[in-house]
Design an enzyme around this catalytic site. Structure first.
Site, PDB file in Angstrom:
ATOM      1  CG  ASP A 253      -7.914  95.858  -8.301  1.00  0.00           C
ATOM      2  OD1 ASP A 253      -8.628  96.607  -7.496  1.00  0.00           O
ATOM      3  OD2 ASP A 253      -8.460  94.789  -8.324  1.00  0.00           O
TER       4      ASP A 253
ATOM      5  CG  ASP B  12      -1.899  96.684  -8.711  1.00  0.00           C
ATOM      6  OD1 ASP B  12      -1.997  96.866  -7.244  1.00  0.00           O
ATOM      7  OD2 ASP B  12      -2.300  95.982  -9.444  1.00  0.00           O
TER       8      ASP B  12
ATOM      9  CD  GLU C 271     -18.003  91.395  20.882  1.00  0.00           C
ATOM     10  OE1 GLU C 271     -17.289  90.914  20.384  1.00  0.00           O
ATOM     11  OE2 GLU C 271     -18.131  92.045  21.967  1.00  0.00           O
TER      12      GLU C 271
ATOM     13  CE  LYS D 290     -15.822  80.980  21.139  1.00  0.00           C
ATOM     14  NZ  LYS D 290     -14.981  79.973  20.370  1.00  0.00           N
TER      15      LYS D 290
ATOM     16  CG  ASP E  44     -14.018  78.426  14.157  1.00  0.00           C
ATOM     17  OD1 ASP E  44     -13.300  78.345  15.032  1.00  0.00           O
ATOM     18  OD2 ASP E  44     -14.554  77.299  13.722  1.00  0.00           O
TER      19      ASP E  44
ATOM     20  NE  ARG F  93      -6.004  80.916  23.480  1.00  0.00           N
ATOM     21  CZ  ARG F  93      -7.222  80.577  23.914  1.00  0.00           C
ATOM     22  NH1 ARG F  93      -8.392  81.376  23.693  1.00  0.00           N
ATOM     23  NH2 ARG F  93      -7.522  79.550  24.416  1.00  0.00           N
TER      24      ARG F  93
ATOM     25  CE1 TYR G 255     -11.517  88.807  21.214  1.00  0.00           C
ATOM     26  CE2 TYR G 255     -11.985  88.011  18.896  1.00  0.00           C
ATOM     27  CZ  TYR G 255     -11.324  87.964  19.900  1.00  0.00           C
ATOM     28  OH  TYR G 255     -10.466  86.860  20.311  1.00  0.00           O
TER      29      TYR G 255
ATOM     30  CE  LYS H  54     -16.397  89.492  23.907  1.00  0.00           C
ATOM     31  NZ  LYS H  54     -15.624  90.264  22.986  1.00  0.00           N
TER      32      LYS H  54
ATOM     33  CE  LYS I  53     -17.373  77.083  21.157  1.00  0.00           C
ATOM     34  NZ  LYS I  53     -16.271  75.817  21.492  1.00  0.00           N
TER      35      LYS I  53
ATOM     36  CB  CYS J 161      -4.397  48.971  -7.147  1.00  0.00           C
ATOM     37  SG  CYS J 161      -4.715  50.479  -8.021  1.00  0.00           S
TER      38      CYS J 161
ATOM     39  CB  CYS K 236      -3.489  48.859 -11.891  1.00  0.00           C
ATOM     40  SG  CYS K 236      -2.650  49.070 -10.393  1.00  0.00           S
TER      41      CYS K 236
ATOM     42  CB  CYS L   3      -1.635  51.486  -5.974  1.00  0.00           C
ATOM     43  SG  CYS L   3      -1.129  50.775  -7.545  1.00  0.00           S
TER      44      CYS L   3
ATOM     45  CB  CYS M  97      -1.422  52.573 -11.327  1.00  0.00           C
ATOM     46  SG  CYS M  97      -2.745  52.888 -10.375  1.00  0.00           S
TER      47      CYS M  97
HETATM   48  P1  AMP Z   1     -12.285  78.974  23.191  1.00  0.00           P
HETATM   49  O1  AMP Z   1     -11.011  78.982  22.072  1.00  0.00           O
HETATM   50  O2  AMP Z   1     -13.568  78.107  22.517  1.00  0.00           O
HETATM   51  O3  AMP Z   1     -12.012  78.861  24.570  1.00  0.00           O
HETATM   52  O4  AMP Z   1     -12.780  80.375  22.758  1.00  0.00           O
HETATM   53  C1  AMP Z   1     -12.141  81.458  22.972  1.00  0.00           C
HETATM   54  C2  AMP Z   1     -11.829  82.144  21.642  1.00  0.00           C
HETATM   55  O5  AMP Z   1     -12.844  82.690  20.916  1.00  0.00           O
HETATM   56  C3  AMP Z   1     -10.958  83.438  21.825  1.00  0.00           C
HETATM   57  O6  AMP Z   1      -9.613  82.984  22.484  1.00  0.00           O
HETATM   58  C4  AMP Z   1     -11.167  84.253  20.810  1.00  0.00           C
HETATM   59  O7  AMP Z   1      -9.785  83.933  19.843  1.00  0.00           O
HETATM   60  C5  AMP Z   1     -12.144  83.668  20.109  1.00  0.00           C
HETATM   61  N1  AMP Z   1     -13.607  84.598  19.710  1.00  0.00           N
HETATM   62  C6  AMP Z   1     -14.078  84.660  18.564  1.00  0.00           C
HETATM   63  N2  AMP Z   1     -14.670  85.803  18.537  1.00  0.00           N
HETATM   64  C7  AMP Z   1     -14.780  86.440  19.724  1.00  0.00           C
HETATM   65  C8  AMP Z   1     -15.335  87.550  20.234  1.00  0.00           C
HETATM   66  N3  AMP Z   1     -16.281  88.167  19.402  1.00  0.00           N
HETATM   67  N4  AMP Z   1     -15.083  87.847  21.431  1.00  0.00           N
HETATM   68  C9  AMP Z   1     -14.234  87.233  22.284  1.00  0.00           C
HETATM   69  N5  AMP Z   1     -13.616  86.196  21.669  1.00  0.00           N
HETATM   70  C10 AMP Z   1     -13.986  85.721  20.446  1.00  0.00           C
HETATM   71 ZN    ZN Z   2      -2.891  50.868  -9.037  1.00  0.00          ZN
END
Ligand code: AMP
Ligand code: ZN
Length: 666
Positions: free
Chosen positions: A32, A36, A111, A113, A115, A134, A222, A285, A309, A403, A406, A421, A427
């Protein structure tokens, strides 16, 4: 000259490769420190030679650009949602529909998904051009400045990439970084963030990109989008994208049947808990892009893809007791104390209930069997009650009216979900919380003193507000539990050193409700000393840029308290900075007051950062995009032609660097 350009190019290439090794491959090949040092060398060369400016240089990753309003951009290709499935039957139905619409065998890519927050990146000639959220699928926000700070997003590509294309992915905040961010927040007396996903998408909309740069976000890709991309299957496009320098997780597999797909689902349903980031399902897919095209889209989602899901993990357990916590501001939070139960790999003993309304809405009672779910949140939540198991003599929960610490009668103001409170000075958790906030890193940053010691000092009766800290002596501290001579000395010295902390941070530290770091900065700059601020009337405060009624009220309320004024006087006595120093004042004027100024292009005598600072120091506001509200554009070399056109169309005057500096009498 040419050799300098060469040095800059070499450094950029070298740093880019190290970034890639570290953030995409997770296998750094340099320390690192060395990284830097090289980065700093490059920064200095770039500052000295603005003619070689490159918006995609590795130095641009530290951020600094401020975006007040994100520009709306129409997506060239719509960003669709995904249809959901929850069972094998759902998947078999989907397969049947597909087979009716296309000829020949169908293969699938499976793949994970991820989050997080979806993002669409546009590249032209291997350079990142734009990053757009999006939004509603048709148009999103231009968050390029923020996305550039995410180290796994390549700013320049390698290999045989197409001239122009878009690539889509998900910006996620891995657990480790998320937890670290929360540790800091908790230490600062702030509410922890709820979950990584919301924090990731919130990060993209921060106005200050250097704040985004500090967050350990990652971008997982993806989907390739565009025309003539030279790929024929989804799987191939993932491999290609990986070869151009993108972070594309290696977990994807090819499946020939729904059974293969289910095997993938079952494996990841448990294995996903070992991943460094959050996933909420898998995405299947159709692999062949020709077949994808034949299948097309419904009104909201592709027919060729399907999300599956994972089931959110849920358990039921006994709610033993509802207790109540008092925060630094006096806010009351109810907590459910549960019979310990295993959930998603951890033992859960407590669950959060937000406020009185939540208890009433779900009719949560002590001795109820409750359903607990662990989503993205660190603390699980109660999602319902198993009424069938409710004891016969059960009674609705009566929310506390006093509370728990106190015994003061709680208040709840109109429109506020929480009870408070009001016993500000008597307190205990409020007293401790306020001092903990005062010493926290972003406030007075007192070395050698931690939150637990503060609690100890208060409970031992040694201090009862933050001004008392400055009178602590070594001999008072040594008898405390786990206090050695050396740590006592450090503590006292740390407190003394805090008298050097600048006024704006002191203003944040004293803990006026609604006065966070940014507001404190604004107030410090405007009023220049605490005495001026104390004298300011409510109306006067509301005149200050971005200070609203709520903050103004809270400030005047704070200083209307005799006790607070005494504490402030004592801080002054101990030498705490309660005004802006001459040094800070120097170079500050009102010449640009009320003006919103856009800086564009490359400059000869000052860097962009310096220029922005100059504008702010002279009372102006820096804005990143030209609009009808813009007062002036400081135009440097190589100002973008579209910006120029826009300014001209809106009749906004342009000023060059030297005229601008003259205007500021520099
Ligand atoms: P939803 O928001 O539940 O309709 O799910 C769709 C969203 O899943 C997409 O807009 C992507 O942002 C997300 N997503 C996450 N991983 C993937 C993946 N491997 N392929 C496609 N979409 C994905
Ligand atoms: Zn208090």
């Amino acid at each position: 000259m040419d050799s300098i350009k060469q040095t800059i190019t070499n450094l950029r290439n070298e740093l880019r490769a190290h970034n890639y090794n570290y953030y995409v491959l997770d296998t750094p090949t340099i320390s690192d420190y060395d990284f830097d040092t090289k980065l700093k060398t490059l920064q200095e060369l770039e500052e000295k030679h603005p003619e070689f400016f490159d918006a995609n240089s590795p130095t641009q990753r530290v951020g600094g650009e401020i975006t007040k309003n994100f520009e709306t951009v129409k997506h060239n290709f719509r960003m669709y949602s995904l249809d959901n499935s929850y069972s094998k039957d759902d998947l078999l139905d989907w397969e049947k529909r597909i087979k009716k619409m296309v000829d020949g065998p169908v293969e699938y890519t499976c793949e994970l998904k991820y989050d997080g927050a979806s993002i669409s990146l546009t590249y032209e000639n291997g350079n990142l051009k734009r990053a757009v959220t999006r939004g509603d699928g048709f148009q999103g926000d231009n968050v390029t400045a923020n996305v550039k700070t995410i180290k796994s997003v390549p700013l320049k590509l390698k290999g045989d990439y197409p001239e122009v294309f878009e690539i889509r992915g998900e910006i996620v905040l891995p657990f480790e970084g998320f937890n670290k961010m929360n540790e800091v927040r908790i230490a600062n007396g702030e509410e922890p963030y709820r979950n990584p996903r919301n924090t990731a998408s919130g990060s993209l909309k921060l106005q200050d990109s250097s704040e985004v740069a500090k967050r350990p976000l990652e971008c997982l890709l993806y989907n390739l989008t565009g025309t003539n991309l030279g790929v024929t299957t989804q799987f191939e496009s993932l491999e290609k994208a990986r070869s151009w320098g993108f972070k594309v997780p290696e977990v994807a597999v090819l499946a020939k049947s729904v059974d293969d797909v289910l095997e993938f689902v079952n494996y990841w349903d448990t294995k996903r808990h070992e991943l460094p980031y959050e996933t909420d399902g898998i995405v299947i897919k159709v692999n062949n892009l020709q077949q994808q095209e034949e299948l097309g889209y419904t009104a909201k989602a592709p027919r060729w893809a399907m999300a599956y899901k994972f089931k959110a993990e849920q358990v039921s357990t006994l709610l033993n007791e509802i207790t109540y916590q008092v925060g630094r501001t006096g806010a009351i939070t109810p907590v459910a104390n549960l019979e310990p139960v295993e959930l998603a790999g951890t033992t859960v003993k407590r669950a959060s209930i937000h406020n009185a309304d939540q208890i009433a809405k779900l009719d949560i009672r002590e001795r109820d069997v409750v359903f607990v779910e662990k989503g993205g949140e660190i603390i699980p939540k109660i999602i319902g009650v198993d009424v069938s198991q409710r004891p016969l003599d059960s009674e609705p929960t009566k929310y506390i009216s006093e509370c728990p610490e106190c015994n003061t009668v709680l208040v709840r103001t109109e429109g506020d979900a929480k009870h408070y409170c009001p016993n500000y000075n008597g307190c205990n958790p409020q007293i401790i919380g306020r001092i903990q906030h005062y010493i926290s890193r972003k406030a007075m940053d007192i070395e050698g003193l931690g939150g637990e010691t503060v609690a100890l000092l208060v409970n031992e009766g040694l201090i009862s507000n933050y001004s008392d800290l400055y009178e602590l002596t070594k001999s008072q501290v040594i008898p405390l539990e786990r206090m050695a001579e050396k740590s006592a000395v450090n503590l006292v010295n740390g407190i003394k050193a805090s008298t050097a902390i600048p006024f704006e941070r002191v203003l944040y530290a004293i803990g006026i409700r609604y006065v966070g770091e940014t507001v404190a900065k604004k107030l410090a700059k405007h009023y220049k000393s605490i005495d001026n601020l104390i004298k300011a009337s409510q109306e006067d405060l509301e005149q200050v840029d971005e200070i609203g009624v709520k903050i103004a009220e809270s400030v005047t309320l704070f200083f209307s308290s005799e006790e607070n004024l005494v504490i402030i006087d004592r801080l002054k006595e101990y030498g705490v900075q309660l005004s802006i120093t001459d040094e800070e004042l120097e170079g500050q004027t009102d010449i640009l007051k009320g003006q919103s100024i856009v800086v564009s292009g490359v400059f000869e005598h000052v860097s962009r950062t310096e220029l922005k600072k100059l504008i702010e120091n002279n009372g102006g506001k820096v804005s990143s995009s030209i609009s009808s509200k813009t007062s002036l554009v400081v135009a440097g070399d190589k100002m973008g032609p579209s910006k120029k056109e826009k300014a001209e169309a809106l009749g906004i005057s342009l000023i060059n660097e030297s005229d601008f500096l003259l205007k500021l009498k520099l």
